[in-house]
Scaffold this motif. Structure first.
Motif, PDB file in Angstrom:
ATOM      1  N   TRP A 120      38.134  24.315  42.141  1.00  6.07           N
ATOM      2  CA  TRP A 120      37.552  25.080  40.817  1.00  6.07           C
ATOM      3  C   TRP A 120      36.578  26.270  41.002  1.00  6.07           C
ATOM      4  CZ3 TRP A 120      32.466  25.340  39.385  1.00  6.07           C
ATOM      5  CH2 TRP A 120      31.517  24.216  40.110  1.00  6.07           C
ATOM      6  N   ALA A 121      35.677  25.999  42.241  1.00  8.51           N
ATOM      7  CA  ALA A 121      34.612  26.810  42.403  1.00  8.51           C
ATOM      8  C   ALA A 121      35.132  28.139  43.020  1.00  8.51           C
ATOM      9  CB  ALA A 121      33.506  26.169  43.311  1.00  8.51           C
ATOM     10  N   ALA A 122      36.099  27.895  44.172  1.00  2.17           N
ATOM     11  CA  ALA A 122      36.821  28.833  44.718  1.00  2.17           C
ATOM     12  C   ALA A 122      37.586  29.760  43.814  1.00  2.17           C
ATOM     13  CB  ALA A 122      37.489  28.465  45.830  1.00  2.17           C
ATOM     14  N   THR A 123      38.180  29.053  42.753  1.00  2.00           N
ATOM     15  CA  THR A 123      39.030  29.899  41.649  1.00  2.00           C
ATOM     16  C   THR A 123      38.179  30.635  41.000  1.00  2.00           C
ATOM     17  OG1 THR A 123      40.778  28.072  41.677  1.00  2.00           O
ATOM     18  CG2 THR A 123      40.656  29.476  39.925  1.00  2.00           C
ATOM     19  N   ILE A 124      37.184  30.443  40.542  1.00  2.00           N
ATOM     20  CA  ILE A 124      36.084  31.069  39.813  1.00  2.00           C
ATOM     21  C   ILE A 124      35.757  32.399  40.459  1.00  2.00           C
ATOM     22  CG2 ILE A 124      33.772  31.276  38.845  1.00  2.00           C
ATOM     23  CD1 ILE A 124      34.173  28.443  38.103  1.00  2.00           C
ATOM     24  N   VAL A 125      35.290  32.173  41.935  1.00  2.00           N
ATOM     25  CA  VAL A 125      35.016  33.155  42.910  1.00  2.00           C
ATOM     26  C   VAL A 125      36.014  34.319  43.117  1.00  2.00           C
ATOM     27  CG1 VAL A 125      34.355  33.967  45.218  1.00  2.00           C
ATOM     28  CG2 VAL A 125      33.261  31.912  43.991  1.00  2.00           C
ATOM     29  N   LYS A 126      37.220  33.713  43.015  1.00  5.26           N
ATOM     30  CA  LYS A 126      38.612  34.678  43.299  1.00  5.26           C
ATOM     31  C   LYS A 126      38.820  35.470  41.870  1.00  5.26           C
ATOM     32  CE  LYS A 126      40.680  31.428  45.466  1.00  5.26           C
ATOM     33  NZ  LYS A 126      41.876  30.533  46.141  1.00  5.26           N
ATOM     34  N   THR A 127      38.719  34.832  40.845  1.00  5.54           N
ATOM     35  CA  THR A 127      38.926  35.366  39.737  1.00  5.54           C
ATOM     36  C   THR A 127      38.005  36.458  39.207  1.00  5.54           C
ATOM     37  OG1 THR A 127      39.827  33.235  38.643  1.00  5.54           O
ATOM     38  CG2 THR A 127      38.860  34.818  36.942  1.00  5.54           C
ATOM     39  N   LEU A 128      36.513  36.302  39.700  1.00 11.08           N
ATOM     40  CA  LEU A 128      35.617  37.224  39.351  1.00 11.08           C
ATOM     41  C   LEU A 128      35.613  38.305  40.395  1.00 11.08           C
ATOM     42  CD1 LEU A 128      32.397  34.731  38.743  1.00 11.08           C
ATOM     43  CD2 LEU A 128      33.838  36.258  37.134  1.00 11.08           C
ATOM     44  N   LEU A 129      36.069  38.085  41.491  1.00 13.37           N
ATOM     45  CA  LEU A 129      36.553  39.301  42.523  1.00 13.37           C
ATOM     46  C   LEU A 129      37.525  40.036  42.169  1.00 13.37           C
ATOM     47  CD1 LEU A 129      35.749  40.575  45.443  1.00 13.37           C
ATOM     48  CD2 LEU A 129      37.543  38.735  46.420  1.00 13.37           C
ATOM     49  N   GLY A 130      38.624  39.600  41.497  1.00 10.76           N
ATOM     50  CA  GLY A 130      39.661  40.172  40.657  1.00 10.76           C
ATOM     51  C   GLY A 130      39.033  41.039  39.700  1.00 10.76           C
ATOM     52  N   VAL A 131      38.216  40.681  38.848  1.00  8.35           N
ATOM     53  CA  VAL A 131      37.466  41.185  37.738  1.00  8.35           C
ATOM     54  C   VAL A 131      36.820  42.481  38.117  1.00  8.35           C
ATOM     55  CG1 VAL A 131      35.741  41.007  35.838  1.00  8.35           C
ATOM     56  CG2 VAL A 131      37.383  39.145  36.307  1.00  8.35           C
ATOM     57  N   ALA A 132      36.264  42.444  39.467  1.00  6.24           N
ATOM     58  CA  ALA A 132      35.215  43.451  40.110  1.00  6.24           C
ATOM     59  C   ALA A 132      36.448  44.383  40.641  1.00  6.24           C
ATOM     60  CB  ALA A 132      34.537  42.886  41.200  1.00  6.24           C
ATOM     61  N   THR A 133      37.504  44.103  41.348  1.00 10.27           N
ATOM     62  CA  THR A 133      38.217  44.963  42.121  1.00 10.27           C
ATOM     63  C   THR A 133      39.087  45.664  41.238  1.00 10.27           C
ATOM     64  OG1 THR A 133      38.226  43.144  44.093  1.00 10.27           O
ATOM     65  CG2 THR A 133      39.878  45.021  43.868  1.00 10.27           C
ATOM     66  N   LEU A 134      40.040  45.265  40.385  1.00 14.72           N
ATOM     67  CA  LEU A 134      40.975  46.075  39.560  1.00 14.72           C
ATOM     68  C   LEU A 134      40.385  47.108  38.784  1.00 14.72           C
ATOM     69  CD1 LEU A 134      43.482  43.166  38.964  1.00 14.72           C
ATOM     70  CD2 LEU A 134      43.874  45.162  40.482  1.00 14.72           C
ATOM     71  N   PRO A 135      39.312  46.686  37.716  1.00 16.64           N
ATOM     72  CA  PRO A 135      38.757  47.789  37.179  1.00 16.64           C
ATOM     73  C   PRO A 135      38.190  48.871  37.825  1.00 16.64           C
ATOM     74  CG  PRO A 135      38.364  45.748  36.013  1.00 16.64           C
ATOM     75  CD  PRO A 135      38.868  45.637  37.504  1.00 16.64           C
ATOM     76  N   LEU A 136      37.421  48.475  38.922  1.00 17.88           N
ATOM     77  CA  LEU A 136      36.793  49.484  39.858  1.00 17.88           C
ATOM     78  C   LEU A 136      37.960  50.448  40.604  1.00 17.88           C
ATOM     79  CD1 LEU A 136      33.910  47.739  41.533  1.00 17.88           C
ATOM     80  CD2 LEU A 136      33.651  49.627  40.199  1.00 17.88           C
ATOM     81  N   ALA A 137      39.125  49.670  40.742  1.00 14.89           N
ATOM     82  CA  ALA A 137      39.986  50.880  41.514  1.00 14.89           C
ATOM     83  C   ALA A 137      40.729  51.794  40.259  1.00 14.89           C
ATOM     84  CB  ALA A 137      41.442  49.831  41.869  1.00 14.89           C
ATOM     85  N   TRP A 138      40.787  51.442  39.096  1.00 14.86           N
ATOM     86  CA  TRP A 138      41.038  52.183  38.018  1.00 14.86           C
ATOM     87  C   TRP A 138      39.941  53.472  37.891  1.00 14.86           C
ATOM     88  CZ3 TRP A 138      45.686  53.455  36.870  1.00 14.86           C
ATOM     89  CH2 TRP A 138      46.557  52.554  36.373  1.00 14.86           C
ATOM     90  N   LYS A 139      38.474  52.844  38.055  1.00 13.73           N
ATOM     91  CA  LYS A 139      37.754  53.992  37.932  1.00 13.73           C
ATOM     92  C   LYS A 139      37.822  54.746  38.920  1.00 13.73           C
ATOM     93  CE  LYS A 139      33.899  52.561  35.949  1.00 13.73           C
ATOM     94  NZ  LYS A 139      32.677  51.803  35.735  1.00 13.73           N
ATOM     95  N   TRP A 140      37.955  54.377  40.389  1.00 12.29           N
ATOM     96  CA  TRP A 140      38.142  55.376  41.461  1.00 12.29           C
ATOM     97  C   TRP A 140      39.156  56.097  41.315  1.00 12.29           C
ATOM     98  CZ3 TRP A 140      41.847  54.945  45.485  1.00 12.29           C
ATOM     99  CH2 TRP A 140      41.645  55.821  46.486  1.00 12.29           C
ATOM    100  N   ILE A 141      40.330  55.872  40.695  1.00 15.07           N
ATOM    101  CA  ILE A 141      41.494  56.572  40.545  1.00 15.07           C
ATOM    102  C   ILE A 141      41.366  57.679  39.420  1.00 15.07           C
ATOM    103  CG2 ILE A 141      43.925  56.618  39.544  1.00 15.07           C
ATOM    104  CD1 ILE A 141      44.423  53.883  40.883  1.00 15.07           C
ATOM    105  N   GLY A 142      40.444  57.298  38.685  1.00 15.51           N
ATOM    106  CA  GLY A 142      40.172  58.369  37.472  1.00 15.51           C
ATOM    107  C   GLY A 142      39.430  59.294  38.069  1.00 15.51           C
ATOM    108  N   ARG A 143      38.285  59.124  38.907  1.00 21.92           N
ATOM    109  CA  ARG A 143      37.609  60.171  39.478  1.00 21.92           C
ATOM    110  C   ARG A 143      38.333  61.095  40.592  1.00 21.92           C
ATOM    111  NH1 ARG A 143      32.277  56.227  41.123  1.00 21.92           N
ATOM    112  NH2 ARG A 143      31.702  56.227  39.043  1.00 21.92           N
ATOM    113  N   LEU A 144      39.489  60.351  41.217  1.00 24.44           N
ATOM    114  CA  LEU A 144      40.158  61.382  42.016  1.00 24.44           C
ATOM    115  C   LEU A 144      41.097  62.520  41.330  1.00 24.44           C
ATOM    116  CD1 LEU A 144      41.773  58.741  44.553  1.00 24.44           C
ATOM    117  CD2 LEU A 144      39.927  60.647  44.904  1.00 24.44           C
ATOM    118  N   LYS A 145      41.236  61.898  39.991  1.00 25.48           N
ATOM    119  CA  LYS A 145      41.925  62.934  39.133  1.00 25.48           C
ATOM    120  C   LYS A 145      40.927  64.030  38.585  1.00 25.48           C
ATOM    121  CE  LYS A 145      46.264  60.147  38.247  1.00 25.48           C
ATOM    122  NZ  LYS A 145      46.921  59.283  37.121  1.00 25.48           N
TER     123      LYS A 145
END
Length: 197
Positions: A172-197
């Motif tokens: 359960w603890a590792a799953t929380i960490v991986k979920t939060l990592l996804g929460v940090a990673t994916l929206p940041l990737a979209w923000k980065w793509i927006g800046r490139l455009k």
């Protein structure tokens, strides 16, 4: 009337061409995805109470970045590689390979990878990878679905109580960490793509 789907990360970064070029692109992406899955299965990170792999994180991110269809195709290719005896899973070849390994205690989790990738891909195609809150929902549901498949399978072998104690509670603890990592990673990737455009 069909719903208008949101573009995925991959289709935004590398738009799909037509014809054979599209097929070659998809095959290349699927192969890259299976390589990432293999590396994530083999990498053990010291964690409490058990070492953590990044495999479910990679499964769900592939689903969200690739979309439902290509995400599922990538996971299916990974499972086919394992079924053919390639040592792509965690603990292989030490714990066996091929269909014998896949029919063992982790078989349900492997099936759950397909379901989790599909669900996260489906949600991403509806914009769930753009904001932290919606990504949290998608990643949480994807992880929950993997656990449902895994525990259901394991319960047939050792009973529900033991299946939960060995197949969910230590992770359960590792799953929380991986979920939060996804929460940090994916929206940041979209923000980065927006800046490139």
């Amino acid at each position: 009337m069909a719903a208008v789907l949101a573009p995925t990360l991959v289709s935004t970064l590398w738009p799909a061409p037509s014809g054979s070029s599209r097929a070659a692109r998809n095959v290349l992406l699927a192969l890259v995805g299976t390589l990432a899955l293999t590396v994530s299965a083999k990498t053990q990170i010291p964690f409490w109470p058990v070492p953590m792999t990044m495999q479910t994180f990679v499964v769900l991110v592939i689903g969200m970045a690739y979309g439902a269809r290509l995400g599922v195709a990538t996971i299916a290719l990974y499972l086919l590689e394992g079924a053919l005896g390639l040592p792509v899973f965690a603990g292989t070849p030490e714990k066996g390979v091929g269909l014998a390994y896949m029919m063992g205690p982790t078989g349900g989790y492997l099936l759950g990878f397909v379901a989790g990738a599909w669900l996260c891909g489906w949600l991403a195609e509806r914009g769930f990878d753009r904001s932290p809150l919606r990504t949290l929902v998608a990643m949480s549901l994807g992880h929950a679905l993997i656990f449902v498949f895994g525990v259901s399978w394991l319960a047939q072998l050792i009973g529900f109580d033991k299946a939960f104690a060995t197949g969910v509670a230590p992770f359960w603890a590792a799953t929380i960490v991986k979920t939060l990592l996804g929460v940090a990673t994916l929206p940041l990737a979209w923000k980065w793509i927006g800046r490139l455009k």
